[in-house]
Write a protein that holds these residues in place. Sequence first.
Motif, mmCIF file in Angstrom:
data_model
loop_
_atom_site.group_PDB
_atom_site.id
_atom_site.type_symbol
_atom_site.label_atom_id
_atom_site.label_comp_id
_atom_site.label_asym_id
_atom_site.label_seq_id
_atom_site.Cartn_x
_atom_site.Cartn_y
_atom_site.Cartn_z
ATOM 1 N N TRP A 1 0.842 -1.199 0.000
ATOM 2 C CA TRP A 1 0.000 0.000 0.000
ATOM 3 C C TRP A 1 0.879 1.251 0.000
ATOM 4 O O TRP A 1 0.633 2.203 -0.757
ATOM 5 C CB TRP A 1 -0.914 -0.006 1.239
ATOM 6 C CG TRP A 1 -1.569 1.306 1.494
ATOM 7 C CD1 TRP A 1 -2.655 1.816 0.848
ATOM 8 C CD2 TRP A 1 -1.160 2.285 2.438
ATOM 9 N NE1 TRP A 1 -2.938 3.052 1.347
ATOM 10 C CE2 TRP A 1 -2.040 3.368 2.327
ATOM 11 C CE3 TRP A 1 -0.141 2.357 3.370
ATOM 12 C CZ2 TRP A 1 -1.936 4.495 3.122
ATOM 13 C CZ3 TRP A 1 -0.032 3.475 4.159
ATOM 14 C CH2 TRP A 1 -0.917 4.526 4.021
ATOM 15 N N ARG B 1 1.132 3.831 -3.130
ATOM 16 C CA ARG B 1 0.739 5.225 -2.871
ATOM 17 C C ARG B 1 1.865 6.185 -3.262
ATOM 18 O O ARG B 1 1.609 7.254 -3.815
ATOM 19 C CB ARG B 1 0.363 5.390 -1.413
ATOM 20 C CG ARG B 1 -0.214 6.739 -1.105
ATOM 21 C CD ARG B 1 -0.931 6.713 0.205
ATOM 22 N NE ARG B 1 -1.136 8.054 0.688
ATOM 23 C CZ ARG B 1 -2.286 8.689 0.632
ATOM 24 N NH1 ARG B 1 -3.340 8.072 0.151
ATOM 25 N NH2 ARG B 1 -2.398 9.919 1.084
ATOM 26 N N LEU C 1 1.884 5.982 -7.298
ATOM 27 C CA LEU C 1 0.709 6.481 -8.013
ATOM 28 C C LEU C 1 0.298 7.891 -7.610
ATOM 29 O O LEU C 1 -0.211 8.641 -8.444
ATOM 30 C CB LEU C 1 -0.463 5.520 -7.811
ATOM 31 C CG LEU C 1 -0.228 4.099 -8.343
ATOM 32 C CD1 LEU C 1 -1.402 3.206 -7.986
ATOM 33 C CD2 LEU C 1 0.017 4.115 -9.835
ATOM 34 N N GLU C 2 0.476 8.251 -6.348
ATOM 35 C CA GLU C 2 0.087 9.578 -5.868
ATOM 36 C C GLU C 2 1.213 10.198 -5.046
ATOM 37 O O GLU C 2 1.080 10.379 -3.840
ATOM 38 C CB GLU C 2 -1.176 9.484 -5.014
ATOM 39 C CG GLU C 2 -2.384 8.987 -5.751
ATOM 40 C CD GLU C 2 -3.586 8.850 -4.811
ATOM 41 O OE1 GLU C 2 -3.394 8.943 -3.586
ATOM 42 O OE2 GLU C 2 -4.683 8.649 -5.315
ATOM 43 N N PRO C 3 2.317 10.536 -5.659
ATOM 44 C CA PRO C 3 3.443 11.042 -4.868
ATOM 45 C C PRO C 3 3.155 12.375 -4.176
ATOM 46 O O PRO C 3 3.729 12.659 -3.126
ATOM 47 C CB PRO C 3 4.566 11.186 -5.892
ATOM 48 C CG PRO C 3 3.925 11.158 -7.218
ATOM 49 C CD PRO C 3 2.624 10.454 -7.078
ATOM 50 N N ALA C 4 2.248 13.177 -4.731
ATOM 51 C CA ALA C 4 1.953 14.471 -4.112
ATOM 52 C C ALA C 4 1.173 14.295 -2.815
ATOM 53 O O ALA C 4 1.311 15.108 -1.895
ATOM 54 C CB ALA C 4 1.171 15.342 -5.085
ATOM 55 N N ARG C 5 0.347 13.266 -2.733
ATOM 56 C CA ARG C 5 -0.483 13.064 -1.542
ATOM 57 C C ARG C 5 0.165 12.119 -0.532
ATOM 58 O O ARG C 5 -0.322 11.965 0.580
ATOM 59 C CB ARG C 5 -1.839 12.509 -1.944
ATOM 60 C CG ARG C 5 -2.650 13.544 -2.716
ATOM 61 C CD ARG C 5 -3.989 13.036 -3.117
ATOM 62 N NE ARG C 5 -4.738 12.527 -1.957
ATOM 63 C CZ ARG C 5 -5.834 11.801 -2.052
ATOM 64 N NH1 ARG C 5 -6.304 11.486 -3.242
ATOM 65 N NH2 ARG C 5 -6.454 11.373 -0.991
ATOM 66 N N ALA C 6 1.243 11.466 -0.898
ATOM 67 C CA ALA C 6 1.922 10.542 0.018
ATOM 68 C C ALA C 6 2.678 11.331 1.074
ATOM 69 O O ALA C 6 3.218 12.408 0.814
ATOM 70 C CB ALA C 6 2.865 9.637 -0.750
ATOM 71 N N GLU D 1 4.154 6.855 4.647
ATOM 72 C CA GLU D 1 4.298 5.954 3.505
ATOM 73 C C GLU D 1 5.759 5.774 3.124
ATOM 74 O O GLU D 1 6.211 4.671 2.809
ATOM 75 C CB GLU D 1 3.512 6.471 2.297
ATOM 76 C CG GLU D 1 2.013 6.340 2.442
ATOM 77 C CD GLU D 1 1.392 7.573 3.076
ATOM 78 O OE1 GLU D 1 2.144 8.446 3.569
ATOM 79 O OE2 GLU D 1 0.160 7.651 3.097
#
Length: 87
Positions: free
Chosen positions: A17, A21, A24-29, A33
């Motif tokens: 996960w 994360r 796929l979503e480095p800005a929101r990680a 994480e």
Amino acid sequence: MVRRWVPALVLCGLWWWAVLRLVLEPARAGVVEGAVAAGGWGLSLLPVHVAATARPMGVFDAATGLLRRGAAWIRRAARSWRQWVVR
């Protein structure tokens, strides 16, 4: 047997996960994480395939083993040297 696999599968799922994360979503990680992904990767580098022996080898046992191997090597070298010189 199942009790051993459940925590391993949970930790594996948590690691995947975190990695997905981050990919796929480095800005929101976040930091969590990244820490989970780096920690799982670091654990994969440990030599977990090495099993402990029934009795841990002490310094005396290790030194004795080295001396025996050294003595065997010297005997083989002397035997081959004698065979070479005699010819």
